[in-house]
Design a protein around this motif. Structure first.
Motif, mmCIF file in Angstrom:
data_model
loop_
_atom_site.group_PDB
_atom_site.id
_atom_site.type_symbol
_atom_site.label_atom_id
_atom_site.label_comp_id
_atom_site.label_asym_id
_atom_site.label_seq_id
_atom_site.Cartn_x
_atom_site.Cartn_y
_atom_site.Cartn_z
ATOM 1 N N ILE A 162 1.132 -6.191 4.746
ATOM 2 C CA ILE A 162 0.244 -6.968 5.611
ATOM 3 C C ILE A 162 0.201 -8.436 5.200
ATOM 4 N N ILE A 163 -0.041 -8.721 3.930
ATOM 5 C CA ILE A 163 -0.132 -10.117 3.493
ATOM 6 C C ILE A 163 1.198 -10.852 3.688
ATOM 7 N N PRO A 164 2.349 -10.262 3.326
ATOM 8 C CA PRO A 164 3.622 -10.940 3.622
ATOM 9 C C PRO A 164 3.816 -11.239 5.112
ATOM 10 N N GLU A 165 3.352 -10.347 5.996
ATOM 11 C CA GLU A 165 3.459 -10.590 7.435
ATOM 12 C C GLU A 165 2.672 -11.843 7.835
ATOM 13 N N VAL A 166 1.479 -12.000 7.254
ATOM 14 C CA VAL A 166 0.648 -13.171 7.556
ATOM 15 C C VAL A 166 1.259 -14.432 6.941
ATOM 16 N N PHE A 200 1.437 6.269 -2.772
ATOM 17 C CA PHE A 200 1.937 6.866 -1.539
ATOM 18 C C PHE A 200 1.842 5.827 -0.424
ATOM 19 N N SER A 201 2.757 5.902 0.541
ATOM 20 C CA SER A 201 2.734 4.925 1.632
ATOM 21 C C SER A 201 1.557 5.167 2.567
ATOM 22 N N LYS A 202 1.091 6.422 2.648
ATOM 23 C CA LYS A 202 -0.050 6.745 3.501
ATOM 24 C C LYS A 202 -1.087 7.528 2.702
ATOM 25 N N GLY A 203 -2.339 7.305 3.058
ATOM 26 C CA GLY A 203 -3.407 8.048 2.402
ATOM 27 C C GLY A 203 -3.273 9.541 2.601
ATOM 28 N N GLU A 251 -9.159 1.407 11.506
ATOM 29 C CA GLU A 251 -8.102 1.514 12.508
ATOM 30 C C GLU A 251 -7.379 2.841 12.303
ATOM 31 N N TYR A 252 -7.073 3.488 13.411
ATOM 32 C CA TYR A 252 -6.359 4.763 13.330
ATOM 33 C C TYR A 252 -5.676 5.027 14.663
ATOM 34 N N ASP A 293 1.640 -2.267 13.605
ATOM 35 C CA ASP A 293 1.249 -1.306 12.575
ATOM 36 C C ASP A 293 2.275 -1.348 11.447
ATOM 37 N N VAL A 294 1.861 -1.812 10.280
ATOM 38 C CA VAL A 294 2.773 -1.920 9.132
ATOM 39 C C VAL A 294 2.145 -1.263 7.906
ATOM 40 N N ALA A 295 2.956 -0.996 6.909
ATOM 41 C CA ALA A 295 2.443 -0.472 5.637
ATOM 42 C C ALA A 295 1.446 -1.468 5.045
#
Length: 211
Positions: free
Chosen positions: A38-42, A120-123, A2-3, A32-34
């Motif tokens: 993702i797992i906490p959102e689910v 880092f929050s992003k690659g 995804e991008y 779109d989340v960090a």
């Protein structure tokens, strides 16, 4: 997987998620989340399922339920072209950049110790730190790794993969009804060759964008 393409979020996972929702007669809303959110959102119910090139690990299996595997991935190592890092063994004692919460983060912390890993929050932020000499290497999924190397002069991939893994879709623990429906769609898409075709198409798109 995804991008961002302009204002849209696209990728293999997005197409798979759309197919799942179409089969269910539902509409897809992408958030779109960090990665480490993702797992906490689910778990909280904010998201019904997570499709994020997510690797199945024993720890994650205690937090969410996973679908059948739909793809395999490779964790790769990015270094500068003039780096003295030529093998995985050479990573010992080096500063390694990772995207927080990913398997690259988990594996490298286990292998090399907390003091050797910078998160880092992003690659892309990790790659920028590598390019400016703040760290010695980046461990990240192979597909974005190839894009980062193509887009940034002076970087290369180690020939030896760091780790191989399996990707699946995550749902809240106990949500077997949704999980069964997801697995039905994945089974159909795998049997028809659609997922393999998607992977080829996105590889070609990314290659064209980097020419």
């Amino acid at each position: 997987y995804e991008y961002h393409d302009g204002n849209d979020i696209v990728g293999i996972d997005v197409d798979i998620a759309n197919a799942i929702c179409e089969d269910m007669g539902a509409s897809l809303e992408i958030t779109d989340v960090a990665f480490d959110s993702i797992i906490p959102e689910v778990q909280s119910g904010k998201a019904d399922f997570a499709a994020a090139g997510m690797t199945v690990t024993e720890d994650r299996q205690t937090q969410v339920d996973f679908s059948d595997t739909y793809a395999t991935g490779v964790q790769s190592v990015i270094v500068t072209e003039d780096s003295d890092i030529a093998s995985l063994d050479d990573l010992k004692g080096k500063q390694i950049g990772v995207q927080q919460g990913t398997t690259g983060d988990l594996y490298s912390t286990d292998d090399f110790g907390e003091e050797s890993v910078q998160r880092f929050s992003k690659g892309a932020d990790a790659v920028q730190a590598l390019s400016t000499g703040k760290i010695d290497a980046v461990i990240i999924d192979n597909k974005p790794a190839q894009v980062f190397v193509d887009e940034n002069e002076g970087l290369k991939l180690l020939e030896t993969p760091y780790a191989e893994e399996e990707y699946a879709i995550a749902v809240k623990k106990g949500n077997t009804e949704l999980l069964d429906k997801i697995n039905e769609t994945l089974s159909e898409m795998k049997a028809s060759g659609e997922i393999e075709q998607l992977a080829m198409e996105y590889d070609e798109k990314l290659a064209e964008n980097n020419q």
